[in-house]
Write a protein that holds these residues in place. Structure first.
Motif, PDB file in Angstrom:
ATOM      1  N   ILE A 244     -37.854  59.007  56.676  1.00 52.87           N
ATOM      2  CA  ILE A 244     -37.142  59.562  55.526  1.00 52.87           C
ATOM      3  C   ILE A 244     -36.082  58.593  55.013  1.00 52.87           C
ATOM      4  O   ILE A 244     -35.388  57.940  55.798  1.00 52.87           O
ATOM      5  N   ALA A 245     -35.970  58.528  53.698  1.00 52.69           N
ATOM      6  CA  ALA A 245     -34.906  57.765  53.039  1.00 52.69           C
ATOM      7  C   ALA A 245     -34.139  58.688  52.100  1.00 52.69           C
ATOM      8  O   ALA A 245     -34.694  59.649  51.559  1.00 52.69           O
ATOM      9  N   THR A 246     -32.858  58.398  51.917  1.00 47.33           N
ATOM     10  CA  THR A 246     -32.100  59.056  50.857  1.00 47.33           C
ATOM     11  C   THR A 246     -32.527  58.431  49.534  1.00 47.33           C
ATOM     12  O   THR A 246     -32.365  57.221  49.347  1.00 47.33           O
ATOM     13  N   PRO A 247     -33.103  59.202  48.609  1.00 47.97           N
ATOM     14  CA  PRO A 247     -33.536  58.614  47.334  1.00 47.97           C
ATOM     15  C   PRO A 247     -32.355  58.019  46.579  1.00 47.97           C
ATOM     16  O   PRO A 247     -31.294  58.642  46.490  1.00 47.97           O
ATOM     17  N   ILE A 248     -32.539  56.846  46.026  1.00 45.94           N
ATOM     18  CA  ILE A 248     -31.427  56.210  45.326  1.00 45.94           C
ATOM     19  C   ILE A 248     -31.093  56.966  44.046  1.00 45.94           C
ATOM     20  O   ILE A 248     -29.947  56.923  43.568  1.00 45.94           O
ATOM     21  N   TRP A 249     -32.064  57.708  43.494  1.00 43.49           N
ATOM     22  CA  TRP A 249     -31.750  58.494  42.296  1.00 43.49           C
ATOM     23  C   TRP A 249     -30.803  59.650  42.627  1.00 43.49           C
ATOM     24  O   TRP A 249     -30.027  60.072  41.778  1.00 43.49           O
ATOM     25  N   VAL A 250     -30.838  60.125  43.871  1.00 46.01           N
ATOM     26  CA  VAL A 250     -29.896  61.165  44.291  1.00 46.01           C
ATOM     27  C   VAL A 250     -28.485  60.583  44.377  1.00 46.01           C
ATOM     28  O   VAL A 250     -27.510  61.207  43.946  1.00 46.01           O
ATOM     29  N   VAL A 251     -28.374  59.377  44.930  1.00 41.50           N
ATOM     30  CA  VAL A 251     -27.070  58.710  44.988  1.00 41.50           C
ATOM     31  C   VAL A 251     -26.533  58.492  43.574  1.00 41.50           C
ATOM     32  O   VAL A 251     -25.362  58.764  43.289  1.00 41.50           O
ATOM     33  N   HIS A 252     -27.388  58.021  42.691  1.00 37.10           N
ATOM     34  CA  HIS A 252     -26.984  57.765  41.305  1.00 37.10           C
ATOM     35  C   HIS A 252     -26.513  59.041  40.621  1.00 37.10           C
ATOM     36  O   HIS A 252     -25.520  59.048  39.878  1.00 37.10           O
ATOM     37  N   GLU A 253     -27.204  60.130  40.881  1.00 40.33           N
ATOM     38  CA  GLU A 253     -26.846  61.411  40.260  1.00 40.33           C
ATOM     39  C   GLU A 253     -25.519  61.943  40.783  1.00 40.33           C
ATOM     40  O   GLU A 253     -24.695  62.459  40.016  1.00 40.33           O
ATOM     41  N   LYS A 254     -25.283  61.798  42.086  1.00 38.31           N
ATOM     42  CA  LYS A 254     -24.113  62.414  42.708  1.00 38.31           C
ATOM     43  C   LYS A 254     -22.856  61.550  42.664  1.00 38.31           C
ATOM     44  O   LYS A 254     -21.744  62.075  42.716  1.00 38.31           O
ATOM     45  N   SER A 255     -23.024  60.239  42.606  1.00 41.50           N
ATOM     46  CA  SER A 255     -21.892  59.347  42.839  1.00 41.50           C
ATOM     47  C   SER A 255     -21.426  58.617  41.585  1.00 41.50           C
ATOM     48  O   SER A 255     -22.091  57.693  41.104  1.00 41.50           O
ATOM     49  N   GLN A 256     -20.263  58.999  41.094  1.00 38.80           N
ATOM     50  CA  GLN A 256     -19.646  58.278  39.987  1.00 38.80           C
ATOM     51  C   GLN A 256     -19.297  56.860  40.417  1.00 38.80           C
ATOM     52  O   GLN A 256     -19.411  55.905  39.639  1.00 38.80           O
ATOM     53  N   ALA A 257     -18.881  56.706  41.678  1.00 45.49           N
ATOM     54  CA  ALA A 257     -18.538  55.381  42.196  1.00 45.49           C
ATOM     55  C   ALA A 257     -19.747  54.454  42.150  1.00 45.49           C
ATOM     56  O   ALA A 257     -19.647  53.301  41.711  1.00 45.49           O
ATOM     57  N   PHE A 258     -20.898  54.952  42.585  1.00 39.27           N
ATOM     58  CA  PHE A 258     -22.122  54.142  42.557  1.00 39.27           C
ATOM     59  C   PHE A 258     -22.465  53.744  41.125  1.00 39.27           C
ATOM     60  O   PHE A 258     -22.752  52.572  40.841  1.00 39.27           O
ATOM     61  N   ARG A 259     -22.420  54.711  40.221  1.00 34.86           N
ATOM     62  CA  ARG A 259     -22.771  54.419  38.826  1.00 34.86           C
ATOM     63  C   ARG A 259     -21.843  53.363  38.240  1.00 34.86           C
ATOM     64  O   ARG A 259     -22.281  52.452  37.527  1.00 34.86           O
ATOM     65  N   SER A 260     -20.574  53.464  38.551  1.00 43.33           N
ATOM     66  CA  SER A 260     -19.611  52.499  38.029  1.00 43.33           C
ATOM     67  C   SER A 260     -19.843  51.107  38.604  1.00 43.33           C
ATOM     68  O   SER A 260     -19.837  50.105  37.875  1.00 43.33           O
ATOM     69  N   ILE A 261     -20.084  51.041  39.912  1.00 40.56           N
ATOM     70  CA  ILE A 261     -20.264  49.744  40.577  1.00 40.56           C
ATOM     71  C   ILE A 261     -21.493  49.014  40.052  1.00 40.56           C
ATOM     72  O   ILE A 261     -21.436  47.822  39.728  1.00 40.56           O
ATOM     73  N   VAL A 262     -22.627  49.719  39.949  1.00 41.73           N
ATOM     74  CA  VAL A 262     -23.863  49.035  39.543  1.00 41.73           C
ATOM     75  C   VAL A 262     -23.856  48.675  38.060  1.00 41.73           C
ATOM     76  O   VAL A 262     -24.678  47.872  37.613  1.00 41.73           O
ATOM     77  N   GLN A 263     -22.920  49.248  37.313  1.00 43.48           N
ATOM     78  CA  GLN A 263     -22.769  48.880  35.906  1.00 43.48           C
ATOM     79  C   GLN A 263     -21.736  47.773  35.718  1.00 43.48           C
ATOM     80  O   GLN A 263     -21.378  47.424  34.599  1.00 43.48           O
ATOM     81  N   GLY A 264     -21.256  47.237  36.845  1.00 43.94           N
ATOM     82  CA  GLY A 264     -20.327  46.115  36.786  1.00 43.94           C
ATOM     83  C   GLY A 264     -18.866  46.489  36.794  1.00 43.94           C
ATOM     84  O   GLY A 264     -17.995  45.628  36.635  1.00 43.94           O
ATOM     85  N   GLY A 265     -18.579  47.779  37.010  1.00 42.57           N
ATOM     86  CA  GLY A 265     -17.193  48.230  37.020  1.00 42.57           C
ATOM     87  C   GLY A 265     -16.649  48.386  38.426  1.00 42.57           C
ATOM     88  O   GLY A 265     -17.201  47.875  39.398  1.00 42.57           O
TER      89      GLY A 265
END
Length: 267
Positions: A244-265
């Protein structure tokens, strides 16, 4: 639930997990006829991951790494980049966990800010920039070799510090028990590449286009749970041995920090 508990225990106890021999792993994952394999990572593949002794981490930006929430390493821990290992420097200790940014609630992931104690290999380390941001971005199938072909790179205990690549296929998305103590359920991405203790948090990716699909969080060898059944009798397409893996789309959906980091912020 057994699989989740086994990996959690492995994250806290290198002794208990490390005593199993590589021969316990080889039959199903090195000799299965469905194309599922475990092997030593090539130099360019080592760059996909970071080792912190207990778990595997991946860079999502130059100074941010992601892994499984159940991993026990804390701020201040020193690790070795895969890029340093690829250069033959297995004891480099060139990266350090600086501060915890976020730990997923109901999803097995956490994000750390990191520091490079040496920048010699920093630019050679792979940073994940392509992500499967929705379930429809992956192909799933419970039939043999019909889902997306996937790989994971990690530092399992039976590898004795060596980076190991496992390959297999995506199977399904389904809920599983993320935390065996609270019995919290979360979404899991099932696959049949071989992982064990030490692989936790490592990248599950589609090698054909270097897209990060998830973080490996749960799984082990079938003989660990069924000692009375010879491991050579298992097939990697039996759902009892899917991992089992944690889907990365779940991380993207739940985490504002993740979204900000991968967008260069910044988080």
């Amino acid at each position: 639930m057994k699989a989740v508990l086994a990996i959690v225990l492995c994250a806290f106890s290198a002794v208990g997990c490390g005593t199993r021999t590589s021969s316990e792993m080889k039959n199903i994952y090195k000799e299965d006829q469905d194309g599922v394999r475990r092997r030593d990572a090539k130099a360019e593949e080592m760059r996909y991951a970071l080792s912190f002794g207990g778990c595997t981490y991946s860079l999502i930006a130059q100074n941010y790494a992601i892994t499984a929430a159940h991993c026990s390493e804390e701020s201040g821990a020193l690790g070795t980049s895969g890029a340093a290992m690829a250069a033959g420097q297995k004891e480099a200790k060139d990266v350090q966990l600086d501060s915890l940014i976020e730990s997923g609630l109901g999803s097995d992931y956490k994000i750390y800010k990191i520091k490079w104690t040496s920048k010699k290999y920093m630019k050679a380390q792979h940073i994940w920039t392509k992500f499967a941001l929705k379930k429809s971005a992956v192909k799933l199938s419970i039939k043999p070799a019909k889902g997306d072909a996937v790989s994971t790179v990690g530092f399992p205990y039976d590898g004795e510090g060596q980076a190991i690549v496992s390959t297999g296929f995506l199977k399904k998305v389904s809920n599983y028990i993320v935390d065996p103590y609270s019995e919290i359920e979360g979404s899991g991405l099932y696959f049949n590449a071989g992982i064990t203790g030490g692989n936790s948090g490592g990248p599950l990716f589609r090698a054909s286009d270097e897209t990060l699909l998830g973080l490996t969080v749960s799984g082990d060898t079938p003989s660990y749970y069924s000692p009375n059944r010879p491991e050579s009798s298992w097939s990697a397409d039996e759902n009892d041995v899917w991992n089992i893996a944690t889907p990365i789309w779940v991380v993207h959906e739940k985490s504002q920090a993740f979204r900000s980091i991968v967008q260069g912020g910044t988080p």
